[in-house]
Write an enzyme that holds these catalytic residues in place. Structure first.
Site, PDB file in Angstrom:
ATOM      1  N   ASN A 171       0.821  -1.208   0.000  1.00 31.96           N
ATOM      2  CA  ASN A 171       0.000   0.000   0.000  1.00 31.96           C
ATOM      3  C   ASN A 171       0.860   1.266   0.000  1.00 31.96           C
ATOM      4  O   ASN A 171       0.534   2.245   0.641  1.00 31.96           O
ATOM      5  CB  ASN A 171      -0.930  -0.025   1.238  1.00 31.96           C
ATOM      6  CG  ASN A 171      -1.909   1.133   1.254  1.00 31.96           C
ATOM      7  OD1 ASN A 171      -2.543   1.441   0.260  1.00 31.96           O
ATOM      8  ND2 ASN A 171      -2.025   1.796   2.400  1.00 31.96           N
ATOM      9  N   LYS A 184      -3.287   5.521  -3.418  1.00 30.38           N
ATOM     10  CA  LYS A 184      -4.085   4.956  -4.504  1.00 30.38           C
ATOM     11  C   LYS A 184      -5.191   4.058  -3.961  1.00 30.38           C
ATOM     12  O   LYS A 184      -6.266   3.933  -4.561  1.00 30.38           O
ATOM     13  CB  LYS A 184      -3.173   4.166  -5.442  1.00 30.38           C
ATOM     14  CG  LYS A 184      -3.881   3.651  -6.683  1.00 30.38           C
ATOM     15  CD  LYS A 184      -2.936   2.922  -7.610  1.00 30.38           C
ATOM     16  CE  LYS A 184      -3.668   2.446  -8.856  1.00 30.38           C
ATOM     17  NZ  LYS A 184      -2.764   1.713  -9.772  1.00 30.38           N
ATOM     18  N   GLY A 281      10.871   0.357  -3.367  1.00 28.77           N
ATOM     19  CA  GLY A 281      10.303  -0.823  -4.007  1.00 28.77           C
ATOM     20  C   GLY A 281       9.808  -1.841  -2.991  1.00 28.77           C
ATOM     21  O   GLY A 281      10.193  -1.813  -1.825  1.00 28.77           O
ATOM     22  N   HIS A 282       8.943  -2.763  -3.453  1.00 27.38           N
ATOM     23  CA  HIS A 282       8.332  -3.695  -2.500  1.00 27.38           C
ATOM     24  C   HIS A 282       9.272  -4.791  -2.026  1.00 27.38           C
ATOM     25  O   HIS A 282       8.934  -5.545  -1.118  1.00 27.38           O
ATOM     26  CB  HIS A 282       7.037  -4.291  -3.055  1.00 27.38           C
ATOM     27  CG  HIS A 282       7.069  -4.641  -4.516  1.00 27.38           C
ATOM     28  ND1 HIS A 282       7.983  -5.505  -5.067  1.00 27.38           N
ATOM     29  CD2 HIS A 282       6.289  -4.223  -5.542  1.00 27.38           C
ATOM     30  CE1 HIS A 282       7.750  -5.629  -6.362  1.00 27.38           C
ATOM     31  NE2 HIS A 282       6.739  -4.848  -6.691  1.00 27.38           N
ATOM     32  N   ASN A 310      -0.336  -6.783  -4.519  1.00 30.69           N
ATOM     33  CA  ASN A 310      -0.565  -5.351  -4.700  1.00 30.69           C
ATOM     34  C   ASN A 310      -2.018  -5.030  -4.356  1.00 30.69           C
ATOM     35  O   ASN A 310      -2.932  -5.757  -4.775  1.00 30.69           O
ATOM     36  CB  ASN A 310      -0.294  -4.937  -6.155  1.00 30.69           C
ATOM     37  CG  ASN A 310       1.140  -5.178  -6.564  1.00 30.69           C
ATOM     38  OD1 ASN A 310       2.037  -5.171  -5.728  1.00 30.69           O
ATOM     39  ND2 ASN A 310       1.368  -5.385  -7.846  1.00 30.69           N
ATOM     40  N   ILE A 311      -2.247  -3.926  -3.663  1.00 28.86           N
ATOM     41  CA  ILE A 311      -3.613  -3.609  -3.243  1.00 28.86           C
ATOM     42  C   ILE A 311      -4.492  -3.208  -4.426  1.00 28.86           C
ATOM     43  O   ILE A 311      -5.717  -3.278  -4.350  1.00 28.86           O
ATOM     44  CB  ILE A 311      -3.614  -2.505  -2.155  1.00 28.86           C
ATOM     45  CG1 ILE A 311      -4.936  -2.542  -1.380  1.00 28.86           C
ATOM     46  CG2 ILE A 311      -3.327  -1.122  -2.763  1.00 28.86           C
ATOM     47  CD1 ILE A 311      -4.915  -1.799  -0.071  1.00 28.86           C
ATOM     48  N   ASP A 312      -3.876  -2.839  -5.563  1.00 29.37           N
ATOM     49  CA  ASP A 312      -4.684  -2.468  -6.732  1.00 29.37           C
ATOM     50  C   ASP A 312      -4.978  -3.660  -7.654  1.00 29.37           C
ATOM     51  O   ASP A 312      -5.562  -3.488  -8.714  1.00 29.37           O
ATOM     52  CB  ASP A 312      -4.034  -1.332  -7.521  1.00 29.37           C
ATOM     53  CG  ASP A 312      -2.683  -1.703  -8.123  1.00 29.37           C
ATOM     54  OD1 ASP A 312      -2.257  -2.865  -7.976  1.00 29.37           O
ATOM     55  OD2 ASP A 312      -2.049  -0.824  -8.736  1.00 29.37           O
ATOM     56  N   ASN A 389       2.673 -11.048  -9.160  1.00 24.87           N
ATOM     57  CA  ASN A 389       3.059 -10.483  -7.862  1.00 24.87           C
ATOM     58  C   ASN A 389       2.093 -10.884  -6.741  1.00 24.87           C
ATOM     59  O   ASN A 389       1.990 -10.204  -5.727  1.00 24.87           O
ATOM     60  CB  ASN A 389       3.207  -8.952  -7.902  1.00 24.87           C
ATOM     61  CG  ASN A 389       4.375  -8.475  -7.060  1.00 24.87           C
ATOM     62  OD1 ASN A 389       5.428  -9.109  -7.038  1.00 24.87           O
ATOM     63  ND2 ASN A 389       4.208  -7.369  -6.356  1.00 24.87           N
ATOM     64  N   LYS A 455      -4.446  -0.001 -13.111  1.00 25.19           N
ATOM     65  CA  LYS A 455      -3.329   0.938 -13.231  1.00 25.19           C
ATOM     66  C   LYS A 455      -3.730   2.214 -13.965  1.00 25.19           C
ATOM     67  O   LYS A 455      -3.107   3.256 -13.790  1.00 25.19           O
ATOM     68  CB  LYS A 455      -2.166   0.285 -13.984  1.00 25.19           C
ATOM     69  CG  LYS A 455      -1.662  -1.024 -13.387  1.00 25.19           C
ATOM     70  CD  LYS A 455      -0.968  -0.810 -12.068  1.00 25.19           C
ATOM     71  CE  LYS A 455      -0.364  -2.110 -11.535  1.00 25.19           C
ATOM     72  NZ  LYS A 455       0.211  -1.930 -10.180  1.00 25.19           N
TER      73      LYS A 455
END
Length: 567
Positions: A171, A184, A281-282, A310-312, A389, A455
């Site tokens: 996040n 986001k 970066g993650h 990824n939360i999105d 991911n 995205k």
């Protein structure tokens, strides 16, 4: 041929003209960004030795080595230059810490320890990250079809497996690319629900259905932490335990000097904080998770795995079949890392893929590919899968690798140009790159439905449409759509920002039978529009097209100027 020697008088004149310069031992130079940031710190003192080393390094690089002696000298000078750069970086970081308060300095020192390791590796690595000749396809048993995982069925006691799981959502991103301020995850994507709303609904549904306790952990960045914590208040009465932690804050470095552009640690000090710092970066999840104490806390609660995504990505929900597969393995052959991959299409050619490299399963990102092989990497025929991911990772394994400092993540060098024109670089890592460090790691080839990222506004149109139905926060393809693939949608620049995108639709068109949609220019849609087959709508510069209410466009190209005026 005769030579004339200069006369004594001429020699005397030459001696008078020659002036001696005092020898300079040190050159005074301002730190990068001083001109723009103001005089909050003294200029950096640069030794002439450092300048000479840099100059000699350029000389050696300009000419090919012709002997072992030359190569040895070049290596020695390059090593001294690297040492000099590291020492300079360490001095700058200590100077930055001196500007922070006690509590902030303690947190930042942990961040800087990680940054120093990354910077050291950055200086050491030269040439391409991979030897292309060593790349082979992964063994067949290392990437399993999801259908095979499903055939294993589900256990009688599903809650027992769920109680050993925590869900981590990445996040750290802002909504700036979609024209929104703040995190986001707070953008509304479906029926006034945000990404975060949908995530909470999904996990609450799991906990209620199976009487389980699956916590939600949010990895925030310094960009999203404050706004996210404010909004979490509204979930107090939901049956989900929400925790947060922050990923590291690293300094952007000047591309030329390789030194931080930050002047101090204080918010707003020494210029725009957002310009001087970045979340790395993650891949930073492993160190940050351990440093904040959450890793130990979850292990103490009996958690064994985390599901990271990824939360999105609205398709990244907890999959009970994959969870059961992990939990049912014998202890000595327990899989420590699963990466969900899916079949690549031409829209996914830049996505990372799994390869076999030096007897390990490894993630290959496009940034690591030598330029001569980029087209080969993008090939759908050679590299048929890509990383979603969505990752399932063993918590005890993370603990073990962190304690041994054995997490090997490739460095991603991300160059950027700031608003003022300054060229900087960010050193980043990817969470999936750690797959090679874990025992019995594998990939699972999942259906495309588990990869539904938002995205762009084109993605947003898809998830807002009647192509999907929503149940307990999860989106599934509508049963009324005859084929499972999603349409290819490409909206032009007039639709980039979410607010402008929404203003161009009186309501979202019927897209159940749509294959392809391209919209360019000043275009609006009335109520109850239906789009089928291939639809292309192009309004030229200065023109406008209003698609009237109730219109049905099937395999149509619309161009020119079409205005519908109120009267």
């Amino acid at each position: 041929m005769t030579y004339r020697l200069p006369s004594p008088l001429q020699q005397q004149k030459k001696k008078k003209k020659k002036k001696t310069k005092p020898r300079r031992l040190l050159a005074l130079r301002s730190a990068p960004g001083d001109e723009a940031s103001g005089p909050s710190r003294a200029p950096r003192l640069v030794s002439r030795g450092e300048s000479c080393l840099r100059g000699l390094s350029r000389v050696f690089e300009a000419f090919p080595a012709r002997s072992d002696l030359t190569r040895g000298a070049m290596t020695e000078f390059q090593e001294k230059l690297r040492q000099q750069q590291e020492e300079s970086m360490h001095r700058e970081l200590e100077a930055l810490l001196a500007t922070a308060g006690k509590a902030e300095a303690e947190i930042s020192r942990k961040d800087f320890d990680g940054f120093k390791k990354l910077f050291h590796r950055f200086l050491q690595v030269k040439g391409p990250a991979v030897d292309w000749a060593k790349i082979t396809r992964p063994p067949e048993d290392s990437i399993r079809p999801y259908e095979k995982i499903r055939t294993e069925g589900l256990p009688d006691n599903i809650s027992a497996g769920l109680n050993k799981l925590a869900v981590v959502k990445l996040n750290g991103g802002l909504g700036t690319s979609m024209g929104c301020k703040g995190p986001k995850s707070l953008i509304s994507v479906r029926s006034e629900n945000t990404f975060l709303d949908l995530t909470v609904q999904q996990i609450e549904h799991l906990n209620k259905t199976f009487n389980a306790d699956v916590p939600l952990v949010l990895m925030n960045s310094f960009n999203t932490d404050e706004d996210t914590k404010k909004i979490l208040q509204k979930y107090k009465h939901h049956r989900v335990n929400i925790r947060t932690f922050n990923q590291s804050r690293y300094p952007r470095i000047n591309k030329d000097s390789l030194l931080p552009i930050a002047r101090d640690m204080a918010p707003g000090g020494g210029g725009d904080v957002g310009e001087a710092w970045y979340p790395p970066g993650h891949g930073d999840i492993y160190a940050s998770f351990a440093n904040c104490g959450l890793l130990d806390a979850l292990l103490a609660e009996g958690k064994e795995y985390v599901f990271v995504s990824n939360i999105d990505n609205l398709g990244a929900t907890v999959d009970l079949f994959i969870l059961h597969h992990l939990m049912s393995q014998p202890a000595d052959r327990r899989c420590e890392f699963i990466m969900e991959v899916t079949d690549k299409t031409r829209a996914d050619v830049k996505g990372g893929t799994l390869i076999q490299y030096e007897d390990h399963l490894r993630l290959l990102e496009i940034a690591q590919v030598p330029k001569a092989h980029v087209d080969e990497f993008k090939s759908v025929t050679k590299f048929k899968i890509f990383n979603t991911n969505n990752l399932w990772i063993s918590l005890p394994a993370i603990k073990r690798l962190q304690e041994k400092n054995a997490m090997d993540l490739e460095i991603i060098v991300n160059p950027k140009t700031l608003d003022g024109g300054l060229n900087v670089i960010q050193l980043e890592t990817a969470v999936g790159a750690a797959i090679k460090s874990f025992k019995n790691a594998m990939g699972v080839n999942v259906p495309r439905s588990r990869f539904l990222p938002v995205k762009t506004s084109s993605d947003l149109l898809l998830v807002m449409s009647n192509l999907y139905s929503m149940d307990a926060g999860s989106l599934t393809m509508s049963k009324r759509r005859e084929f499972p693939s999603t349409p290819h949608v490409k909206l032009g620049g007039s639709f980039t920002k979410v607010q402008e995108f929404l203003s161009r639709f009186e309501n979202i068109p019927d897209m159940l039978e749509l294959d392809h949609l391209t919209v360019s220019g000043d275009v609006t849609f009335g109520k109850n529009v239906s789009l089928k087959g291939t639809v292309i709508i192009i309004a030229n510069h200065g023109d406008r097209i209003d698609i009237p209410a109730g219109a049905m466009l099937e395999n149509k190209i619309v161009s020119g100027n079409l205005r519908i005026l109120d009267h």
